[in-house]
Write a protein that holds these residues in place. Structure first.
Motif, short mmCIF file in Angstrom:
data_model
loop_
_atom_site.label_atom_id
_atom_site.label_comp_id
_atom_site.label_asym_id
_atom_site.label_seq_id
_atom_site.Cartn_x
_atom_site.Cartn_y
_atom_site.Cartn_z
N LEU A 474 0.82 -1.21 0.00
CA LEU A 474 0.00 0.00 0.00
C LEU A 474 0.86 1.26 0.00
CD1 LEU A 474 -2.79 1.29 0.15
CD2 LEU A 474 -2.72 1.05 2.65
N TYR A 475 1.98 1.26 0.74
CA TYR A 475 2.86 2.44 0.78
C TYR A 475 3.43 2.71 -0.62
CZ TYR A 475 6.98 5.30 1.74
OH TYR A 475 7.93 6.29 1.72
N ASP A 476 3.82 1.64 -1.32
CA ASP A 476 4.36 1.82 -2.67
C ASP A 476 3.28 2.37 -3.61
OD1 ASP A 476 6.33 1.69 -4.65
OD2 ASP A 476 5.63 -0.30 -5.31
N ALA A 477 2.04 1.93 -3.43
CA ALA A 477 0.94 2.44 -4.26
C ALA A 477 0.70 3.92 -4.00
CB ALA A 477 -0.32 1.63 -3.99
N GLN A 478 0.75 4.33 -2.72
CA GLN A 478 0.56 5.75 -2.39
C GLN A 478 1.70 6.60 -2.95
OE1 GLN A 478 0.25 5.38 1.88
NE2 GLN A 478 -1.99 5.01 1.81
N ARG A 479 2.92 6.07 -2.98
CA ARG A 479 4.05 6.80 -3.55
C ARG A 479 3.84 7.04 -5.04
NH1 ARG A 479 8.24 5.57 -6.51
NH2 ARG A 479 7.69 3.35 -6.48
N ILE A 480 3.35 6.01 -5.75
CA ILE A 480 3.12 6.15 -7.18
C ILE A 480 2.04 7.19 -7.45
CG2 ILE A 480 2.31 4.94 -9.25
CD1 ILE A 480 3.57 2.40 -8.09
N VAL A 481 0.99 7.21 -6.64
CA VAL A 481 -0.07 8.20 -6.79
C VAL A 481 0.49 9.61 -6.56
CG1 VAL A 481 -2.20 9.07 -5.74
CG2 VAL A 481 -1.95 6.64 -6.24
N LYS A 482 1.38 9.75 -5.57
CA LYS A 482 1.97 11.06 -5.29
C LYS A 482 2.82 11.53 -6.47
CE LYS A 482 4.73 13.51 -1.80
NZ LYS A 482 5.50 13.35 -0.52
N ASN A 483 3.55 10.62 -7.10
CA ASN A 483 4.33 10.99 -8.28
C ASN A 483 3.42 11.43 -9.42
OD1 ASN A 483 6.67 10.28 -6.93
ND2 ASN A 483 6.70 8.18 -7.77
N LEU A 484 2.31 10.73 -9.62
CA LEU A 484 1.37 11.13 -10.67
C LEU A 484 0.80 12.51 -10.39
CD1 LEU A 484 -0.53 7.75 -11.21
CD2 LEU A 484 0.92 8.91 -12.88
N GLU A 485 0.51 12.78 -9.13
CA GLU A 485 -0.07 14.07 -8.77
C GLU A 485 0.93 15.21 -8.93
OE1 GLU A 485 -2.67 15.96 -5.05
OE2 GLU A 485 -1.39 14.21 -4.74
N GLY A 486 2.22 14.96 -8.60
CA GLY A 486 3.22 16.02 -8.64
C GLY A 486 3.85 16.22 -10.01
N THR A 487 4.19 15.12 -10.68
CA THR A 487 4.94 15.24 -11.95
C THR A 487 4.18 14.69 -13.14
OG1 THR A 487 6.00 13.08 -11.71
CG2 THR A 487 7.08 14.96 -10.64
N GLY A 488 3.07 14.02 -12.90
CA GLY A 488 2.34 13.41 -14.01
C GLY A 488 2.99 12.15 -14.53
N THR A 489 3.98 11.62 -13.81
CA THR A 489 4.68 10.42 -14.22
C THR A 489 4.61 9.36 -13.13
OG1 THR A 489 6.81 11.13 -13.33
CG2 THR A 489 6.28 11.81 -15.59
N ILE A 490 4.98 8.13 -13.52
CA ILE A 490 4.98 7.01 -12.56
C ILE A 490 6.20 7.07 -11.66
CG2 ILE A 490 4.93 4.50 -12.33
CD1 ILE A 490 2.42 5.76 -13.50
#
Length: 545
Positions: A474-490
């Motif tokens: 779950l932590y790794d999934a939240q990190r990926i979502v944060k990257n999408l929100e900040g940079t638009g990338t995975i």
């Protein structure tokens, strides 16, 4: 007419009658294997046409013919016709036992058309649609009656004989030897016989040759071998979609040359005793009780020796089959004969359809004897034996079911420790599980829906999310979502590619000179050219290309 005329004008002594013969079997133009079998000797002729296709038509015909060939002699204590009928019925029971041992053979069967010449009489037995024709005193006639559906329609007056050959159900058999009927109805007859008469036995493959052509060939071709070859070749020329087997027999009186090559005993008594003893020892010494149960029927499990006797060890689990093949070869070598078709292939390869030691004993015996108590014992054993084997089967099935259930549960539990990023209602969402399905079962559940709209992401990132992005937890999934929100990338920012800056040249490139900056004071010298600026490092991130 060859006969001895004694002195004094007494009645000539009639010599014994025997058969002259020729036989041939061909697989035909269409079939992949030959399901026909035939045997002919001085006293016995039999043709069998197996059915069942890939399931075992060749097994049925070969087993039946090979179980009957020991009847090829002319001396019988009782009625030879009864012996012939009993032998065919017993061959039928052996086919049923073969199916019981190997269920893949279910549905196999065979026709049987046979002649037994004994004590000046010709005994006839028939079932199925193979045929027997007789040429006697210039008259050529079909002696056998086809046990087919169309023949029944003809007998009932519902179909004309000329319509039978083109009827769509002309090959449907009403009576056959096999595992269908425990006591099939045979056509039996005892016929007077005369020297010089000819018999043609054939499988239904010969039906593709016109009847008048068959009759003319039998009448006009004096040599039996030539007659057989001609009939088979005519069938092949007609297209031969079925196997074809032809046996020609001519009744003649025995000559001195025949006497010098007369059949010897089928099996010497010493060899017979040794074969039966070895077969008994092999089956009783089987190290695997289950294998022994599969190798032979229950009626044969009664020990031949006292329980205290120790049977000699056996290293060959197929000794019964080997002995059967050896006994068969002894029989075939003991008399003139011709064996063709599937039976010949089985005899040459040693792949004899057997019921363990029981078949060895039958083939080694000259005349089959029946014991009244054998069926009762066999029925009792068959009723009692399957119980322990049923419990073993049920236990194995239950164990396999438990293992499969446990494996499925563990696999599902593992999937619930995984996460992935996907799309839900045009937004980025986190799912618990894996994105696959197991039949109707979805292996994931919706964990959370974010505020990130799919259309706000770069095209490449949209495609990645729709294809799902796996996460370790779950932590790794939240990190990926944060990257999408900040940079638009995975990928996170520290995983972006930052190339090193290129050092600036000492002078401006010739192609791009820099103009001097004008000075407000005319007396002041012009300013030196400004050096070219160093290029700014470019950051390339996934999804930003």
């Amino acid at each position: 007419m060859a006969a001895d005329i004694p002195a004094g004008g007494a009645t000539p002594v009639q010599r014994p009658l025997i058969m002259r013969y020729a036989a041939r079997s061909d697989v035909g133009r269409i079939r992949a294997k030959n399901d026909d079998s035939a045997y002919v000797g001085r006293h016995l002729a039999v043709v069998a046409d197996g059915m069942g296709g890939h399931a075992g038509g060749d097994v049925a015909s070969a087993a039946t013919v090979l179980d009957m060939l020991h009847l090829d002699h002319g001396d019988y204590d009782g009625d030879a016709g009864t012996v012939l009928a009993d032998e065919i019925q017993t061959a039928n029971s052996l086919l049923s036992e073969l199916v019981h041992i190997n269920p893949k053979l279910a549905g196999m069967g065979t026709t049987v058309t046979s002649l037994l010449l004994a004590e000046g009489k010709l005994h006839f037995a028939h079932i199925g649609d193979s045929r027997a024709y007789r040429l006697r005193d210039g008259e050529f006639e079909q002696v056998s009656v086809d046990h087919t559906f169309v023949q029944r329609l003809i007998d009932e007056g519902r179909l004309r004989p000329e319509e039978a050959e083109t009827h769509p159900h002309k090959n449907v058999l009403m009576r056959v030897l096999g595992d269908v009927d425990a006591s099939p109805e045979l056509d039996l007859d005892t016929l007077d016989v005369k020297p010089g008469e000819r018999w043609l036995l054939c499988s239904d493959g010969l039906n593709y040759v016109a009847g008048h052509v068959v009759e003319r060939t039998v009448r006009e071709t004096k040599d039996l071998r030539e007659c057989v070859e001609t009939l088979v070749n005519l069938t092949l020329e007609a297209g031969s979609p079925d196997n074809v087997t032809v046996v020609m027999v001519e009744i003649t009186e025995e000559t001195s040359d025949d006497v010098s090559t007369a059949a010897v005993d089928i099996i010497p008594s010493q060899l017979l005793t040794e074969a039966l003893a070895a077969a008994s020892d092999a089956t009783s010494a089987s190290p695997d009780p289950e294998a022994a149960d599969d190798e032979k029927p229950a009626a044969d499990k009664a020990p031949e020796k006292p329980a205290a006797a120790e049977p000699p060890p056996s290293t060959d689990p197929h000794l019964g089959e080997h002995l059967s093949a050896e006994v068969l070869r002894q029989e075939l070598a003991s008399r003139p004969h011709e064996l063709v078709g599937a039976a010949a292939t089985a005899a040459e390869s040693g792949s004899i359809p057997t019921i363990a030691g029981r078949t060895v004993a039958r083939r080694a015996a000259t005349v089959l004897t029946h014991k009244a108590d054998a069926p009762v014992a066999e029925a009792d054993d068959l009723l009692g034996q399957p119980k322990p084997r049923r419990w073993v089967t049920m236990s194995i099935a239950a164990s396999v079911l438990v293992v499969l259930t446990l494996g499925l549960w563990l696999g599902y539990a593992w999937t619930q420790t995984r996460y992935y990023i996907g799309e839900y209602d045009s937004r980025v969402a986190i799912y618990n599980g894996v994105s696959q399905r197991l039949g109707p079962l979805q292996l994931s559940t919706l964990e959370a829906v974010t505020e990130i709209r799919m259309d706000s992401l770069p095209q490449f990132s949209q495609q990645r999310v729709r294809q799902t992005v796996p996460a370790r937890d779950l932590y790794d999934a939240q990190r990926i979502v944060k990257n999408l929100e900040g940079t638009g990338t995975i990928a996170p920012p520290d995983e972006c590619l930052t190339p090193s800056p290129t050092p600036a040249p000492t002078t401006a490139p010739a192609a791009t000179p820099t103009a001097p900056v004008p000075s407000p004071d005319p007396s002041a010298p012009a300013a030196a050219p400004a050096p070219a600026a160093s290029p700014t490092p470019t950051t390339v991130c996934e999804g930003g290309q």
